[in-house]
Scaffold this motif. Structure first.
Motif, PDB file in Angstrom:
ATOM      1  N   UNK A  23     -15.110  17.694  -6.575  1.00  0.00           N
ATOM      2  CA  UNK A  23     -14.702  16.406  -5.835  1.00  0.00           C
ATOM      3  C   UNK A  23     -14.068  16.808  -4.520  1.00  0.00           C
ATOM      4  N   UNK A  24     -14.500  15.968  -3.721  1.00  0.00           N
ATOM      5  CA  UNK A  24     -14.114  15.975  -2.192  1.00  0.00           C
ATOM      6  C   UNK A  24     -13.072  14.766  -1.799  1.00  0.00           C
ATOM      7  N   UNK A  25     -11.971  15.053  -1.468  1.00  0.00           N
ATOM      8  CA  UNK A  25     -10.831  14.031  -1.228  1.00  0.00           C
ATOM      9  C   UNK A  25     -11.575  13.304   0.171  1.00  0.00           C
ATOM     10  N   UNK A 266      -6.830   5.090  -3.625  1.00  0.00           N
ATOM     11  CA  UNK A 266      -7.478   6.095  -3.841  1.00  0.00           C
ATOM     12  C   UNK A 266      -6.988   6.892  -5.165  1.00  0.00           C
ATOM     13  N   UNK A 267      -7.729   7.789  -5.807  1.00  0.00           N
ATOM     14  CA  UNK A 267      -7.102   8.433  -6.984  1.00  0.00           C
ATOM     15  C   UNK A 267      -7.703   9.861  -7.067  1.00  0.00           C
ATOM     16  N   UNK A 268      -7.799  10.620  -5.785  1.00  0.00           N
ATOM     17  CA  UNK A 268      -8.408  11.861  -5.618  1.00  0.00           C
ATOM     18  C   UNK A 268      -7.222  12.701  -5.301  1.00  0.00           C
ATOM     19  N   UNK A 269      -6.100  12.365  -5.378  1.00  0.00           N
ATOM     20  CA  UNK A 269      -5.149  13.177  -5.048  1.00  0.00           C
ATOM     21  C   UNK A 269      -3.944  12.773  -4.151  1.00  0.00           C
ATOM     22  N   UNK A 270      -3.128  13.511  -3.647  1.00  0.00           N
ATOM     23  CA  UNK A 270      -2.072  12.991  -2.473  1.00  0.00           C
ATOM     24  C   UNK A 270      -2.614  12.906  -1.377  1.00  0.00           C
ATOM     25  N   UNK A 271      -2.573  11.755  -0.390  1.00  0.00           N
ATOM     26  CA  UNK A 271      -3.135  11.545   0.745  1.00  0.00           C
ATOM     27  C   UNK A 271      -1.641  11.250   1.853  1.00  0.00           C
ATOM     28  N   UNK A 272      -2.165  11.348   2.885  1.00  0.00           N
ATOM     29  CA  UNK A 272      -1.371  11.094   4.083  1.00  0.00           C
ATOM     30  C   UNK A 272      -1.263   9.576   4.140  1.00  0.00           C
ATOM     31  N   UNK A 273      -0.696   8.699   3.242  1.00  0.00           N
ATOM     32  CA  UNK A 273      -0.826   7.389   3.389  1.00  0.00           C
ATOM     33  C   UNK A 273       0.793   6.740   3.294  1.00  0.00           C
ATOM     34  N   UNK A 274       0.867   5.457   3.303  1.00  0.00           N
ATOM     35  CA  UNK A 274       2.118   4.787   3.229  1.00  0.00           C
ATOM     36  C   UNK A 274       2.870   4.988   1.915  1.00  0.00           C
ATOM     37  N   UNK A 275       1.678   4.963   0.838  1.00  0.00           N
ATOM     38  CA  UNK A 275       2.248   5.162  -0.586  1.00  0.00           C
ATOM     39  C   UNK A 275       1.330   6.587  -1.032  1.00  0.00           C
ATOM     40  N   UNK A 280      -2.092   8.228  -7.364  1.00  0.00           N
ATOM     41  CA  UNK A 280      -2.695   7.379  -6.488  1.00  0.00           C
ATOM     42  C   UNK A 280      -2.281   7.198  -5.065  1.00  0.00           C
ATOM     43  N   UNK A 281      -3.019   6.889  -4.035  1.00  0.00           N
ATOM     44  CA  UNK A 281      -2.495   6.821  -2.891  1.00  0.00           C
ATOM     45  C   UNK A 281      -2.811   5.467  -2.387  1.00  0.00           C
ATOM     46  N   UNK A 282      -2.059   4.879  -1.594  1.00  0.00           N
ATOM     47  CA  UNK A 282      -2.183   3.340  -1.031  1.00  0.00           C
ATOM     48  C   UNK A 282      -2.368   3.287   0.327  1.00  0.00           C
ATOM     49  N   UNK A 283      -3.301   2.785   0.990  1.00  0.00           N
ATOM     50  CA  UNK A 283      -3.399   2.624   2.547  1.00  0.00           C
ATOM     51  C   UNK A 283      -3.534   1.350   2.881  1.00  0.00           C
ATOM     52  N   UNK A 284      -2.698   0.526   3.534  1.00  0.00           N
ATOM     53  CA  UNK A 284      -2.718  -0.875   3.916  1.00  0.00           C
ATOM     54  C   UNK A 284      -3.504  -1.023   5.239  1.00  0.00           C
ATOM     55  N   UNK A 302      -4.723  -3.608  12.779  1.00  0.00           N
ATOM     56  CA  UNK A 302      -4.115  -2.106  12.686  1.00  0.00           C
ATOM     57  C   UNK A 302      -4.341  -1.616  11.082  1.00  0.00           C
ATOM     58  N   UNK A 303      -4.490  -0.498  10.914  1.00  0.00           N
ATOM     59  CA  UNK A 303      -4.811   0.551   9.845  1.00  0.00           C
ATOM     60  C   UNK A 303      -4.545   2.059  10.021  1.00  0.00           C
ATOM     61  N   UNK A 304      -4.855   2.765   8.883  1.00  0.00           N
ATOM     62  CA  UNK A 304      -4.736   4.209   8.857  1.00  0.00           C
ATOM     63  C   UNK A 304      -3.277   4.623   9.182  1.00  0.00           C
ATOM     64  N   UNK A 305      -2.404   4.191   8.464  1.00  0.00           N
ATOM     65  CA  UNK A 305      -1.100   4.481   8.669  1.00  0.00           C
ATOM     66  C   UNK A 305      -0.838   6.092   8.235  1.00  0.00           C
ATOM     67  N   UNK A 306      -0.174   7.009   9.273  1.00  0.00           N
ATOM     68  CA  UNK A 306       0.310   8.257   8.668  1.00  0.00           C
ATOM     69  C   UNK A 306       1.302   8.554   9.388  1.00  0.00           C
ATOM     70  N   UNK A 307       2.078   9.859   8.645  1.00  0.00           N
ATOM     71  CA  UNK A 307       2.919  10.451   8.962  1.00  0.00           C
ATOM     72  C   UNK A 307       2.456  11.717   9.889  1.00  0.00           C
ATOM     73  N   UNK A 308       3.005  11.605  11.055  1.00  0.00           N
ATOM     74  CA  UNK A 308       2.796  12.877  11.761  1.00  0.00           C
ATOM     75  C   UNK A 308       3.957  13.553  12.646  1.00  0.00           C
ATOM     76  N   UNK A 309       3.432  14.589  13.078  1.00  0.00           N
ATOM     77  CA  UNK A 309       4.677  15.329  13.976  1.00  0.00           C
ATOM     78  C   UNK A 309       4.690  14.354  15.258  1.00  0.00           C
ATOM     79  N   UNK A 310       6.060  14.545  15.965  1.00  0.00           N
ATOM     80  CA  UNK A 310       6.361  13.690  16.863  1.00  0.00           C
ATOM     81  C   UNK A 310       5.967  14.370  18.116  1.00  0.00           C
ATOM     82  N   UNK A 311       5.360  14.035  18.956  1.00  0.00           N
ATOM     83  CA  UNK A 311       4.863  15.012  20.404  1.00  0.00           C
ATOM     84  C   UNK A 311       5.897  15.599  21.126  1.00  0.00           C
ATOM     85  N   UNK A 312       6.889  14.771  21.357  1.00  0.00           N
ATOM     86  CA  UNK A 312       8.131  15.275  22.297  1.00  0.00           C
ATOM     87  C   UNK A 312       9.282  16.368  21.394  1.00  0.00           C
TER      88      UNK A 312
END
Length: 370
Positions: A23-25, A266-275, A280-284, A302-312
């Motif tokens: 299975x591929x995420x 999605x039900x294939x493991x933890x993803x970088x999403x809001x929930x 389960x992972x939920x992407x609004x 808008x979509x594809x909400x993610x947590x990412x490192x701040x550039x500065x």
């Protein structure tokens, strides 16, 4: 810069297709890009409000809104300075009675002229650039759609059911080929200005069966360089659930505002999403469309909400929320609709914007003069 990107594409493709079956995420990701500039400009929030031939991609139940005459939808987009090309084509045909519609959609995402550097280094260790050849990596999907309107107690309420049968073909040069199959099931509900949609993608689990054609000379290079020699494998895509709702606000006699929100489960493991969780992972996804006399439209999403490192942040510990924005417009002229989207493929901190154009054509039947 473009040449450097192309040189990096080959090893990435080889690593992707040569892993063992599992299975591929992130499987068949080209099927998650979208279809039609309207949907892309609204942040891909479409499952509730889609009412044209692109419903074959977003929500096949929405195809029942194509009535009276067949409809054709076409879209073209290019990514990474033209390295990647994405095309979508669709025809929707209403059946007699206006309660059923069938559709055929074709998607293609391809990267051409990828350098094949397997034989760059000669047996004596010298580099021979004349040994570099090129190949193309292309992904195809063929969606066969069926939609039917169901009976309801009230004429103001409409409920439709839809299905997709998917055939997937993926090809990396002459040495890697895959065929895959899968199914989608969907519902769409309408009640005056309120709409709702539910889509179960890859509901039976979609699979790609990979096969390889590696000659002896290439096998020898892989062995000497300690690279894994690929064998037949199967790539599995887990089911995904998309739920959405929309409401069409009447602003005045000539203007209206459509707002839609979708949630991807999605039900294939933890993803970088809001929930995000192991279960389960939920992407609004959020989209808006302002229309004037049903002729001119302005859209945003808008979509594809993610947590990412701040550039500065020099400590590389602080994270911020990022998202993928989109803007667009549309214009209707008789039986022709032209849509445009300006969307970001990554996020606001690493902009990779692209222009997307799409065309919708209603094949109006000629009326005989009496």
């Amino acid at each position: 810069m473009i040449k450097k990107v192309k040189l990096l594409i080959l090893p990435l493709i080889l690593m992707h297709v040569w892993v063992n079956a599992q299975f591929r995420k992130y499987s068949n990701e080209f099927l998650n890009i979208g279809a039609g500039a309207r949907g892309l400009s609204m942040g891909s929030a479409q499952v509730a409000s889609v009412a044209d031939g692109t419903a074959g991609y977003w929500n096949p139940a929405g195809l029942v809104n194509v009535k009276d005459q067949p409809q054709i939808n076409l879209m073209h987009a290019e990514y990474f300075a033209g390295i990647g090309k994405y095309d979508f084509g669709n025809i929707a045909i209403p059946l007699s009675g206006g309660k059923r519609t069938i559709g055929l959609s074709i998607l293609r995402f391809a990267v051409d002229d990828i350098p094949n550097t397997v034989f760059l280094v000669e047996p004596d260790g010298s580099i021979n650039f004349a040994n570099i050849t090129t190949f193309s990596s292309a992904d195809y999907a063929f969606l066969f759609s069926y939609a039917q309107e169901l009976k309801t107690k009230s004429p103001d309420k409409k409920l439709s059911l839809g299905f997709n049968a998917k055939v997937i073909h993926r090809k990396a040069g002459d040495f890697a080929t895959a065929w895959g199959f899968g199914f989608d099931a969907a519902l769409q509900y309408k009640n005056k200005r309120f709409q709702a949609g539910l889509v179960a993608r890859d509901v039976t689990t979609t699979f790609n069966a990979w096969s390889y054609s590696i000659n002896d000379k290439m096998r020898e290079v892989f062995y000497v360089t300690q690279n894994e020699i690929p064998v037949k494998s199967t790539e599995l895509t887990a089911p995904k659930l998309i739920a959405g709702a929309s409401y069409n606000f009447k602003l005045n006699k000539n203007m209206n505002l459509l707002a839609e929100a979708n949630l991807d489960f999605t039900f294939d493991g933890r993803r970088n999403t809001v929930i995000s969780s192991s279960a389960v992972s939920v992407d609004p996804k959020l989209g808006l469309e302002a229309g004037y006399k049903n002729v001119f439209f302005v859209r945003a999403g808008i979509n594809n909400f993610q947590r990412a490192l701040e550039d500065d942040d020099s400590t590389y510990t602080k994270k911020v929320w990022i998202f993928q924005p989109a803007l667009g417009a549309g214009f209707r002229l008789s039986n022709v609709m032209i849509d445009y989207a300006f969307t970001n493929l990554a996020n606001q901190s690493n902009p990779l914007y692209t222009h997307v154009f799409s065309l919708k054509l209603d094949l109006v039947k000629n009326k005989k003069k009496k």
